[in-house]
Design a protein around this motif. Structure first.
Motif, PDB file in Angstrom:
ATOM      1  N   ALA B 218       0.844  -1.187   0.000  1.00 40.42           N
ATOM      2  CA  ALA B 218       0.000   0.000   0.000  1.00 40.42           C
ATOM      3  C   ALA B 218       0.884   1.244   0.000  1.00 40.42           C
ATOM      4  CB  ALA B 218      -0.899  -0.011   1.239  1.00 40.42           C
ATOM      5  N   ASP B 219       0.341   2.332  -0.602  1.00 42.40           N
ATOM      6  CA  ASP B 219       1.129   3.569  -0.703  1.00 42.40           C
ATOM      7  C   ASP B 219       1.594   4.062   0.653  1.00 42.40           C
ATOM      8  OD1 ASP B 219       0.899   3.570  -3.392  1.00 42.40           O
ATOM      9  OD2 ASP B 219      -0.821   4.950  -3.468  1.00 42.40           O
ATOM     10  N   ASP B 220       0.744   3.847   1.681  1.00 35.96           N
ATOM     11  CA  ASP B 220       1.086   4.387   2.997  1.00 35.96           C
ATOM     12  C   ASP B 220       1.769   3.348   3.896  1.00 35.96           C
ATOM     13  OD1 ASP B 220      -1.068   2.748   3.260  1.00 35.96           O
ATOM     14  OD2 ASP B 220      -2.362   4.196   4.281  1.00 35.96           O
ATOM     15  N   MET B 247       0.243   4.149   7.953  1.00 33.02           N
ATOM     16  CA  MET B 247      -0.013   5.371   8.713  1.00 33.02           C
ATOM     17  C   MET B 247      -0.952   6.264   7.927  1.00 33.02           C
ATOM     18  SD  MET B 247       2.352   5.129  11.301  1.00 33.02           S
ATOM     19  CE  MET B 247       2.747   6.788  11.816  1.00 33.02           C
ATOM     20  N   THR B 248      -2.022   6.721   8.569  1.00 37.33           N
ATOM     21  CA  THR B 248      -2.863   7.733   7.934  1.00 37.33           C
ATOM     22  C   THR B 248      -2.989   8.916   8.884  1.00 37.33           C
ATOM     23  OG1 THR B 248      -4.715   6.348   8.636  1.00 37.33           O
ATOM     24  CG2 THR B 248      -4.251   6.400   6.294  1.00 37.33           C
ATOM     25  N   GLY B 249      -2.526  10.057   8.402  1.00 39.38           N
ATOM     26  CA  GLY B 249      -2.580  11.291   9.182  1.00 39.38           C
ATOM     27  C   GLY B 249      -1.974  11.149  10.559  1.00 39.38           C
ATOM     28  N   GLY B 250      -0.838  10.514  10.637  1.00 41.84           N
ATOM     29  CA  GLY B 250      -0.152  10.403  11.923  1.00 41.84           C
ATOM     30  C   GLY B 250      -0.672   9.279  12.802  1.00 41.84           C
ATOM     31  N   ASN B 251      -1.747   8.635  12.359  1.00 41.94           N
ATOM     32  CA  ASN B 251      -2.296   7.517  13.125  1.00 41.94           C
ATOM     33  C   ASN B 251      -1.878   6.177  12.512  1.00 41.94           C
ATOM     34  OD1 ASN B 251      -3.710   9.046  15.007  1.00 41.94           O
ATOM     35  ND2 ASN B 251      -5.484   7.646  14.875  1.00 41.94           N
ATOM     36  N   VAL B 252      -1.704   5.198  13.362  1.00 41.99           N
ATOM     37  CA  VAL B 252      -1.392   3.858  12.862  1.00 41.99           C
ATOM     38  C   VAL B 252      -2.698   3.195  12.441  1.00 41.99           C
ATOM     39  CG1 VAL B 252      -0.409   1.613  13.427  1.00 41.99           C
ATOM     40  CG2 VAL B 252       0.588   3.690  14.395  1.00 41.99           C
ATOM     41  N   ALA B 272       1.110  -6.351  20.756  1.00 38.10           N
ATOM     42  CA  ALA B 272       1.804  -5.109  20.393  1.00 38.10           C
ATOM     43  C   ALA B 272       1.067  -4.408  19.254  1.00 38.10           C
ATOM     44  CB  ALA B 272       3.248  -5.413  19.997  1.00 38.10           C
ATOM     45  N   GLU B 273       0.586  -5.196  18.293  1.00 35.12           N
ATOM     46  CA  GLU B 273      -0.137  -4.617  17.153  1.00 35.12           C
ATOM     47  C   GLU B 273      -1.379  -3.880  17.633  1.00 35.12           C
ATOM     48  OE1 GLU B 273      -0.865  -7.876  14.485  1.00 35.12           O
ATOM     49  OE2 GLU B 273       1.274  -8.197  14.108  1.00 35.12           O
ATOM     50  N   GLU B 274      -2.107  -4.510  18.563  1.00 35.06           N
ATOM     51  CA  GLU B 274      -3.336  -3.879  19.086  1.00 35.06           C
ATOM     52  C   GLU B 274      -3.028  -2.585  19.826  1.00 35.06           C
ATOM     53  OE1 GLU B 274      -5.573  -6.778  21.323  1.00 35.06           O
ATOM     54  OE2 GLU B 274      -5.676  -8.044  19.520  1.00 35.06           O
ATOM     55  N   ALA B 275      -1.906  -2.588  20.545  1.00 37.82           N
ATOM     56  CA  ALA B 275      -1.528  -1.382  21.295  1.00 37.82           C
ATOM     57  C   ALA B 275      -1.186  -0.225  20.363  1.00 37.82           C
ATOM     58  CB  ALA B 275      -0.349  -1.686  22.218  1.00 37.82           C
ATOM     59  N   LEU B 276      -0.771  -0.565  19.139  1.00 34.01           N
ATOM     60  CA  LEU B 276      -0.380   0.480  18.190  1.00 34.01           C
ATOM     61  C   LEU B 276      -1.551   0.952  17.326  1.00 34.01           C
ATOM     62  CD1 LEU B 276       2.958  -1.165  16.957  1.00 34.01           C
ATOM     63  CD2 LEU B 276       2.788   0.907  18.363  1.00 34.01           C
ATOM     64  N   GLN B 277      -2.397   0.022  16.948  1.00 33.88           N
ATOM     65  CA  GLN B 277      -3.443   0.313  15.964  1.00 33.88           C
ATOM     66  C   GLN B 277      -4.428   1.381  16.450  1.00 33.88           C
ATOM     67  OE1 GLN B 277      -2.981  -3.661  13.476  1.00 33.88           O
ATOM     68  NE2 GLN B 277      -4.720  -3.678  14.869  1.00 33.88           N
ATOM     69  N   GLY B 278      -4.697   2.346  15.569  1.00 29.91           N
ATOM     70  CA  GLY B 278      -5.637   3.410  15.886  1.00 29.91           C
ATOM     71  C   GLY B 278      -5.042   4.535  16.711  1.00 29.91           C
ATOM     72  N   ASN B 279      -3.770   4.425  17.038  1.00 26.48           N
ATOM     73  CA  ASN B 279      -3.148   5.420  17.901  1.00 26.48           C
ATOM     74  C   ASN B 279      -2.043   6.207  17.188  1.00 26.48           C
ATOM     75  OD1 ASN B 279      -4.577   4.912  20.367  1.00 26.48           O
ATOM     76  ND2 ASN B 279      -3.456   2.970  20.482  1.00 26.48           N
ATOM     77  N   THR B 280      -1.763   7.385  17.742  1.00 25.92           N
ATOM     78  CA  THR B 280      -0.606   8.155  17.308  1.00 25.92           C
ATOM     79  C   THR B 280       0.607   7.622  18.056  1.00 25.92           C
ATOM     80  OG1 THR B 280      -2.078  10.052  17.127  1.00 25.92           O
ATOM     81  CG2 THR B 280       0.284  10.501  17.033  1.00 25.92           C
ATOM     82  N   LEU B 281       1.754   7.638  17.383  1.00 30.39           N
ATOM     83  CA  LEU B 281       2.943   7.042  17.997  1.00 30.39           C
ATOM     84  C   LEU B 281       3.590   7.988  19.009  1.00 30.39           C
ATOM     85  CD1 LEU B 281       4.581   5.184  14.979  1.00 30.39           C
ATOM     86  CD2 LEU B 281       3.335   4.192  16.910  1.00 30.39           C
ATOM     87  N   ARG B 320      11.465   5.086  14.488  1.00 30.19           N
ATOM     88  CA  ARG B 320      11.710   5.355  13.059  1.00 30.19           C
ATOM     89  C   ARG B 320      10.458   5.876  12.354  1.00 30.19           C
ATOM     90  NH1 ARG B 320      15.907   2.601  10.284  1.00 30.19           N
ATOM     91  NH2 ARG B 320      17.009   1.068  11.525  1.00 30.19           N
ATOM     92  N   TYR B 321       9.290   5.486  12.872  1.00 30.01           N
ATOM     93  CA  TYR B 321       8.034   5.849  12.190  1.00 30.01           C
ATOM     94  C   TYR B 321       7.505   7.208  12.640  1.00 30.01           C
ATOM     95  CZ  TYR B 321       7.749   0.913  10.795  1.00 30.01           C
ATOM     96  OH  TYR B 321       7.985  -0.308  10.261  1.00 30.01           O
ATOM     97  N   VAL B 322       8.101   7.734  13.713  1.00 31.03           N
ATOM     98  CA  VAL B 322       7.583   8.993  14.259  1.00 31.03           C
ATOM     99  C   VAL B 322       8.007  10.167  13.376  1.00 31.03           C
ATOM    100  CG1 VAL B 322       7.688  10.561  16.239  1.00 31.03           C
ATOM    101  CG2 VAL B 322       7.554   8.095  16.592  1.00 31.03           C
TER     102      VAL B 322
END
Lengths: 207, 322
Positions: B218-220, B247-252, B272-281, B320-322
């Motif tokens: 995917a592009d993002d 990442m879309t608009g700073g959100n995972v 770990a994936e759940e803790a990241l998903q839907g959140n800003t890093l 690295r993603y921030v």
């Protein structure tokens, strides 16, 4: 085994000791050898037999009779007589046996000789320019990049591989380029300088 | 010297499969692991089937359907491939930290995901669970390099860097055998010791990996891989992380987190994936993901350091993603 690229090579049949004796025996009593090789399917070199291969080393073709289990390192040193590549660990954990296979650095101890057939193999002997050291070798001599010297041919070949792919390496590239070669004397700082010097010499820098 | 073996170099996939079907046949891709195993007597080969001259098994093909990587493609080629570097960074990075330059120019992607375990007990000839024995010698012995997750019966860690990256990137393994071809999602390719401690993959005797397919990126999507070992060269991971984030608009929007060096298979951390998903890093979110990642870790006597090491690796990678 024979494959397609090299002109001066065997007839594509493996020379098996058993097969050789059989055909000699049959020949002696004048019986024609029936065709027993299956019409299709690849040719199998039996365990323990030798096969005729031609290795292209430092621009020359070297025919050799080898067992499939023999490493390229063993064949270079014991069969062909080129002893620059050294056996250190014999298991891909030191780098003393580094040679180039089609310009790529390889551990000759982990490479079967039969697998190197048809490729251009380069050893440290092949870097000589006549009686003179080639630039990569010269750089190691100039910068005192060794103590005992046992790892040096491998370090030189790793350097040669790096510089063929990347003529102007960064310090990080240099460390990466020789990161597959151990030096038990710990001459690493001078080895890094040697790689820098080799890059200079190869690009026509002052000598 | 290695015990004698018969050697054959087929020139078609069909011939290769025919040759591989024999008892005692072993496949030679790059040969780095095969040579080590034969030398150390990890297993024997009556016949070595070289894939060197089988056409179509080497190289990277990119299309709108994604990227197909021939099983015989050398790791060095993958590490420097521009499309893989840009769109599947985790794989390029993983390939670039395998072993040494020499091992990467000889070793192949197919071989890297099928290599045998590096557990010193397995390699040294102990009759361990993976060899069909009744004991995992790491439990009562030196287990500093062993698993903190998934250690059931056997406590080895999966040695492949690229396997973790391919899992994060949702690859498919295309295997061929005399019965035909099958496409195996990478998550189903590796066999946990709780299922069968004597095998690492679902490949049957006579089957081999033909290619590995990566879905279109995917592009993002961005991805990464990092490992820590005793040295920065040569060594296998003590702890590593392959991550792929959208990442879309700073959100995972979507996260994949897969660890190397800590479990008998590439270890996906859904927590770990759940803790990241839907959140800003934010540092808090990253901290929660790291805590979640090591929840349920079961270190042994000598490897508790891996818990902290793994958290550190994941935290550094997330930054690295921030």
């Amino acid at each position: 085994m024979s494959s397609s690229k090299e002109p001066p090579r065997g007839d594509g049949l493996s020379v098996s000791r058993r097969g050789f004796l059989t055909s000699m025996g049959l020949g002696a009593v004048g019986v024609a050898l029936p065709e027993i090789t299956p019409a299709t399917g690849p040719e199998i070199v039996p365990a323990g037999d030798v096969t005729r291969i031609a290795l292209r080393i430092n621009g020359r073709t070297h025919p050799a009779l080898v067992e499939p289990r023999w490493s390229l390192l063993h064949v270079l040193r014991a069969e062909v007589g080129l002893t620059a590549a050294k056996e250190g660990c014999g298991r891909g954990e030191c780098g003393a046996c580094t040679v180039l296979v089609d310009d790529q650095p390889r551990y000759a101890c982990l490479t079967l000789a039969v697998e190197a057939e048809g490729a251009e193999i380069t050893t440290a002997e092949g870097l000589m320019e006549g009686e003179e050291l080639g630039p990569t070798q010269q750089a190691f001599a100039e910068t005192d990049a060794f103590q005992c010297g046992y790892c040096t041919p491998g370090q030189v070949m790793a350097t040669e591989a790096l510089l063929r792919a990347n003529p102007h390496p960064s310090p990080e590239d240099i460390r990466g380029g020789v990161s597959g070669n151990l030096c038990r004397c710990g001459a690493y700082e001078n080895i890094f300088r040697a790689v820098e010097r080799a890059a200079e010499l190869r690009s026509g820098g002052a000598s | 010297m290695i015990k004698s073996f018969a050697y054959v170099r087929p020139t078609s996939v069909d011939d290769a499969l025919e040759m591989l079907g024999a008892d005692g046949a072993r496949v030679h891709a790059g040969g780095t692991d095969l040579m080590g195993c034969l030398r150390d007597g990890v297993f024997e080969a009556e016949r070595v089937v070289s894939l060197r001259d089988v056409p179509g098994m080497r190289g990277v093909r990119a299309s709108t359907q994604g990227v197909t990587i021939g099983a015989l493609t050398p790791l060095a080629e993958i590490a420097r491939h521009s499309v893989i570097g840009e769109q599947y960074t985790a794989l390029a990075r993983a390939a670039s930290v395998v072993g040494t330059p020499q091992l990467r120019s000889q070793g192949t992607l197919g071989g890297n995901i099928c290599q045998r375990p590096r557990c010193p007990y397995f390699r040294a000839g102990f009759d361990c669970r993976r060899k069909g024995g009744r004991i995992c010698y790491a439990v009562g012995g030196d287990n500093h390099g062993h698993a903190i997750f998934g250690g059931v019966r056997c406590h080895m860690v999966h040695p492949s860097d690229t396997a973790a990256a391919l899992t994060a990137l949702d690859a498919t393994v295309v295997a061929v055998g005399r019965a035909g071809e099958r496409r195996i999602p990478i998550g189903d390719f590796f066999v946990a010791p709780s299922v069968d401690p004597t095998r690492e993959t679902v490949l049957e005797h006579g089957e081999m990996v033909k290619e590995i397919v990566l879905p279109p990126a995917a592009d993002d999507q961005r991805s990464s891989y990092h490992k820590e070992g005793h040295r920065r060269t040569w060594d296998f991971a003590l702890a590593g992380a392959a991550t792929a984030l959208r990442m879309t608009g700073g959100n995972v929007a979507e996260a994949r987190v897969v660890f190397s060096g800590v479990a008998p298979v590439p270890w996906r951390s859904m927590a770990a994936e759940e803790a990241l998903q839907g959140n800003t890093l934010t540092p808090e979110v990253i901290g929660r993901a790291c805590d979640a990642a090591v929840e349920g870790a079961a270190p042994m006597r000598h490897n508790a350091y891996k818990v902290g090491l793994l958290k550190g690796v994941l935290e550094k990678e997330m930054l690295r993603y921030v």
